[in-house]
Design an enzyme around this catalytic site. Structure first.
Site, PDB file in Angstrom:
ATOM      1  N   HIS A   6       0.915  -1.214   0.057  1.00 55.31           N
ATOM      2  CA  HIS A   6       0.001  -0.004   0.068  1.00 55.31           C
ATOM      3  C   HIS A   6       0.965   1.175   0.082  1.00 55.31           C
ATOM      4  CE1 HIS A   6      -3.216   2.409   1.685  1.00 55.31           C
ATOM      5  NE2 HIS A   6      -2.410   3.197   1.864  1.00 55.31           N
ATOM      6  N   GLU A  24      -4.051   6.969  -2.829  1.00 54.19           N
ATOM      7  CA  GLU A  24      -3.680   5.691  -2.345  1.00 54.19           C
ATOM      8  C   GLU A  24      -3.571   4.641  -3.718  1.00 54.19           C
ATOM      9  OE1 GLU A  24      -6.044   5.308   1.730  1.00 54.19           O
ATOM     10  OE2 GLU A  24      -6.252   3.579   0.394  1.00 54.19           O
ATOM     11  N   ASN A  60      -8.119   9.926  -0.143  1.00 49.78           N
ATOM     12  CA  ASN A  60      -8.258  10.489   1.276  1.00 49.78           C
ATOM     13  C   ASN A  60      -8.166  12.136   1.095  1.00 49.78           C
ATOM     14  OD1 ASN A  60      -8.579   7.844   2.129  1.00 49.78           O
ATOM     15  ND2 ASN A  60      -6.376   7.775   2.494  1.00 49.78           N
ATOM     16  N   ARG A  62      -8.472  14.318   3.439  1.00 53.78           N
ATOM     17  CA  ARG A  62      -7.993  15.055   4.913  1.00 53.78           C
ATOM     18  C   ARG A  62      -6.677  14.652   5.138  1.00 53.78           C
ATOM     19  NH1 ARG A  62      -9.441   9.208   5.473  1.00 53.78           N
ATOM     20  NH2 ARG A  62      -7.441   8.156   6.160  1.00 53.78           N
ATOM     21  N   VAL A 115      -3.117  10.468   9.691  1.00 48.81           N
ATOM     22  CA  VAL A 115      -2.452  10.174  10.751  1.00 48.81           C
ATOM     23  C   VAL A 115      -1.139  10.303  10.602  1.00 48.81           C
ATOM     24  CG1 VAL A 115      -1.969   8.439  12.405  1.00 48.81           C
ATOM     25  CG2 VAL A 115      -4.332   8.857  11.983  1.00 48.81           C
TER      26      VAL A 115
HETATM   27  C1  MV4 Z   1      -7.329  -4.718  -2.564  1.00 52.83           C
HETATM   28  C2  MV4 Z   1      -6.529  -5.685  -2.357  1.00 52.83           C
HETATM   29  C3  MV4 Z   1      -6.277  -6.428  -3.214  1.00 52.83           C
HETATM   30  N1  MV4 Z   1      -6.641  -6.321  -4.568  1.00 52.83           N
HETATM   31  N2  MV4 Z   1      -7.874  -4.559  -3.844  1.00 52.83           N
HETATM   32  C4  MV4 Z   1      -8.230  -2.641   1.759  1.00 52.83           C
HETATM   33  C5  MV4 Z   1      -8.073  -1.460   2.423  1.00 52.83           C
HETATM   34  C6  MV4 Z   1      -8.477  -0.726   1.445  1.00 52.83           C
HETATM   35  N3  MV4 Z   1      -8.410   0.634   1.123  1.00 52.83           N
HETATM   36  C7  MV4 Z   1      -8.090  -1.383  -0.028  1.00 52.83           C
HETATM   37  N4  MV4 Z   1      -7.741  -2.789   0.362  1.00 52.83           N
HETATM   38  C8  MV4 Z   1      -7.331  -3.776  -0.405  1.00 52.83           C
HETATM   39  N5  MV4 Z   1      -7.755  -3.721  -1.557  1.00 52.83           N
HETATM   40  C9  MV4 Z   1      -7.600  -5.330  -4.830  1.00 52.83           C
HETATM   41  N6  MV4 Z   1      -7.815  -5.167  -5.861  1.00 52.83           N
HETATM   42  C10 MV4 Z   1      -5.914  -5.779  -0.863  1.00 52.83           C
HETATM   43  C11 MV4 Z   1      -6.435  -4.762   0.079  1.00 52.83           C
HETATM   44  C12 MV4 Z   1      -6.026  -4.963   1.217  1.00 52.83           C
HETATM   45  C13 MV4 Z   1      -5.115  -4.039   1.937  1.00 52.83           C
HETATM   46  C14 MV4 Z   1      -4.804  -2.707   1.175  1.00 52.83           C
HETATM   47  C15 MV4 Z   1      -4.073  -1.773   2.088  1.00 52.83           C
HETATM   48  C16 MV4 Z   1      -3.505  -1.945   3.090  1.00 52.83           C
HETATM   49  C17 MV4 Z   1      -3.897  -3.088   3.788  1.00 52.83           C
HETATM   50  C18 MV4 Z   1      -4.577  -4.123   3.145  1.00 52.83           C
HETATM   51  C19 MV4 Z   1      -4.930  -5.427   3.778  1.00 52.83           C
HETATM   52  C20 MV4 Z   1      -5.540  -6.434   3.331  1.00 52.83           C
HETATM   53  C21 MV4 Z   1      -6.230  -6.432   2.065  1.00 52.83           C
END
Ligand code: MV4
Length: 447
Positions: A208, A275, A289, A291, A294
């Site tokens: 991320h 993001e 986001n 805003r 943190v």
């Molecule tokens: C995803 C992903 C895998 N593939 N989208 C979780 C929070 C949200 N902001 C987006 N997230 C995710 N989206 C696709 N197409 C995996 C996650 C995800 C994740 C993303 C960011 C930080 C931590 C995470 C933990 C589990 C899953």
């Protein structure tokens, strides 16, 4: 510039905003619940107004009480902080209708980015790569199956009004999709008051990575590099760092330039974060986001820019002081989020702080409203301190982090400091070799 700003938040972020205001010679109004009467941000504020009982819905989310407090104290602007009302487009609009400046983006941009389907569509049209997925929301199983065949399994079902990971479901084949879709739609409707869902290809081991941007809504828009926020558990970030150990300079430049071009086109105003998920050298927009976040301090440490001060200047109508070429990102920064929780079970640990010693020294910053004798209330988020360290290199930063964690004393309550200490010596973290799932496994394996 504003003369008086009302800070509609609590804890370390309210104190962070108070500090920016005081440096600019702006008076502050702290609004607080009865549970926060003795909080440090309340003690330091120029004026205080109690806006209700402990439950957030009756105090920090009580729009009428907040607006009354602003009127009574003669504030010219309201900073929403983060969480609570920060991404409530109706609140932003109401604040301005009552004649106060809202320290944040326009209500329209908050609303646009609040709907993840609309946000993704906007990002795609603005030239940012998005995760392959359904064209907008999927109405029924027929549409979902057709979309999933094109995307390829596994697919992820996400709520349009969601974000932050709540209510997501993976489907590995058509049978699972048929079973999960109605559950996801039902959950979306009950969690977020909107049953709309959409599909995306499920990336199985992404990082991320997010880009910090600042825009003035007058054509000025810059980015301050990225933050790697992959170290999280249960969708709660625990450690963030900048720059990301995964990006090379070309990828960094491309990510930043794409975000800047897109958001300048949109006329975005204030601080915002784009993001992305990053996997196998490819990155995909997922959300924006609207805003202050943190983890903003790590960006401040490497850029030297006070993001809250810029938010205040921009909300007062000033143009950005910087062009992209004025920005130099220097060294490395890491933030540890310290929670009042048991470090093994993550059960909240509110109570009185009977000993307190914060670390200091070169390259160490502590953003916290804690003090000796403070009582951590049981009603809110358990974040009590952010330890932010800066170093010339990532290795220097890690050395300093271990030293600062050693020094930090918070007695009387349980905190996640021991977990951070264990993490700061873990080989994968030291090597920068992690994705969004890594910490989940790490915290489950005892030391
Ligand atoms: C995803 C992903 C895998 N593939 N989208 C979780 C929070 C949200 N902001 C987006 N997230 C995710 N989206 C696709 N197409 C995996 C996650 C995800 C994740 C993303 C960011 C930080 C931590 C995470 C933990 C589990 C899953």
């Amino acid at each position: 510039m504003f003369e008086k700003v009302l800070i509609a938040n609590r804890g370390e972020i309210a104190l962070r905003i108070h500090r920016a205001c005081r440096e600019m010679g702006i008076k502050t109004v702290a609004v607080h619940s009865t549970a926060d009467a003795n909080a440090m941000n309340v003690r330091l504020a120029d004026e205080t107004v109690c806006i209700g009982p402990p439950a957030a819905r009756d105090s920090y989310l009580n729009v009428a009480a907040i607006l009354s407090a602003a009127a009574i104290t003669g504030a010219d602007a309201i900073h929403p902080g983060l969480g609570f009302l920060a991404e409530d487009a109706d609140f932003a609009a109401t604040v301005e209708e009552h004649g106060f400046a809202f320290i944040g983006p326009s209500a329209e941009h908050i609303r646009l980015m609040g709907n993840k389907v609309a946000a993704k569509e906007a990002a795609r049209k603005l030239g940012i790569p998005t995760v392959p997925g359904s064209a907008g929301a999927v109405r029924d199983l027929g549409a979902a199956e057709t979309a999933a065949r094109v995307i390829g399994y596994p697919v992820l079902i996400k709520a349009a009004a969601g974000g932050g990971g709540r209510g997501m479901k993976v489907a590995h084949n058509a049978a699972e999709l048929a079973r999960m879709l109605p559950i996801a739609q039902h959950e979306a409707a009950s969690f977020f008051g909107c049953g709309e869902v959409y599909l995306e290809r499920h990336l199985e081991r992404p990082r991320h990575i997010e880009i910090q941007i600042l825009g003035d809504g007058q054509g000025g828009l810059i980015h301050l590099g990225e933050r790697d926020c992959s170290l999280q558990r249960s969708h709660q970030k625990m450690v963030e760092e900048t720059p990301s150990p995964a990006l090379n300079p070309e990828e960094r430049e491309r990510l930043g330039t794409l975000a800047v071009t897109a958001l300048r086109e949109l006329g975005y105003k204030s601080a915002g974060t784009v993001e992305y998920l990053y996997q196998d050298g490819e990155f995909f927009f997922i959300e924006m986001n609207t805003r202050l976040q943190v983890e903003h301090p790590i960006t401040e440490m490497i850029s030297g820019i006070d993001i809250v001060r810029e938010q205040l200047r921009i909300a007062a109508g000033a143009p950005l002081n910087y062009r992209q070429s004025d920005i130099t990102l220097c060294g490395h920064a890491i933030e540890c989020r310290i929670n009042a929780e048991n470090p093994d079970t993550f059960l909240p640990s509110p109570g009185r702080v009977t000993d307190y010693h914060a670390p200091g020294g070169l390259g160490v910053r502590v953003d916290s409203a804690l003090y000796h004798g403070y009582e951590v209330p049981p009603y809110y988020d358990s974040l009590i301190a952010k330890l932010i360290v800066h170093g010339k290199s990532r290795n220097e930063c890690l050395m300093r982090l271990r030293r600062a964690l050693e020094e930090y004393v918070i007695g009387g309550i349980e905190t996640t400091i021991p977990l951070h200490q264990r993490l700061a010596t873990a080989a994968e973290f030291i090597d920068g070799d992690y994705n969004v799932h890594w910490l989940e496994r790490f915290v489950r394996n005892p030391a």
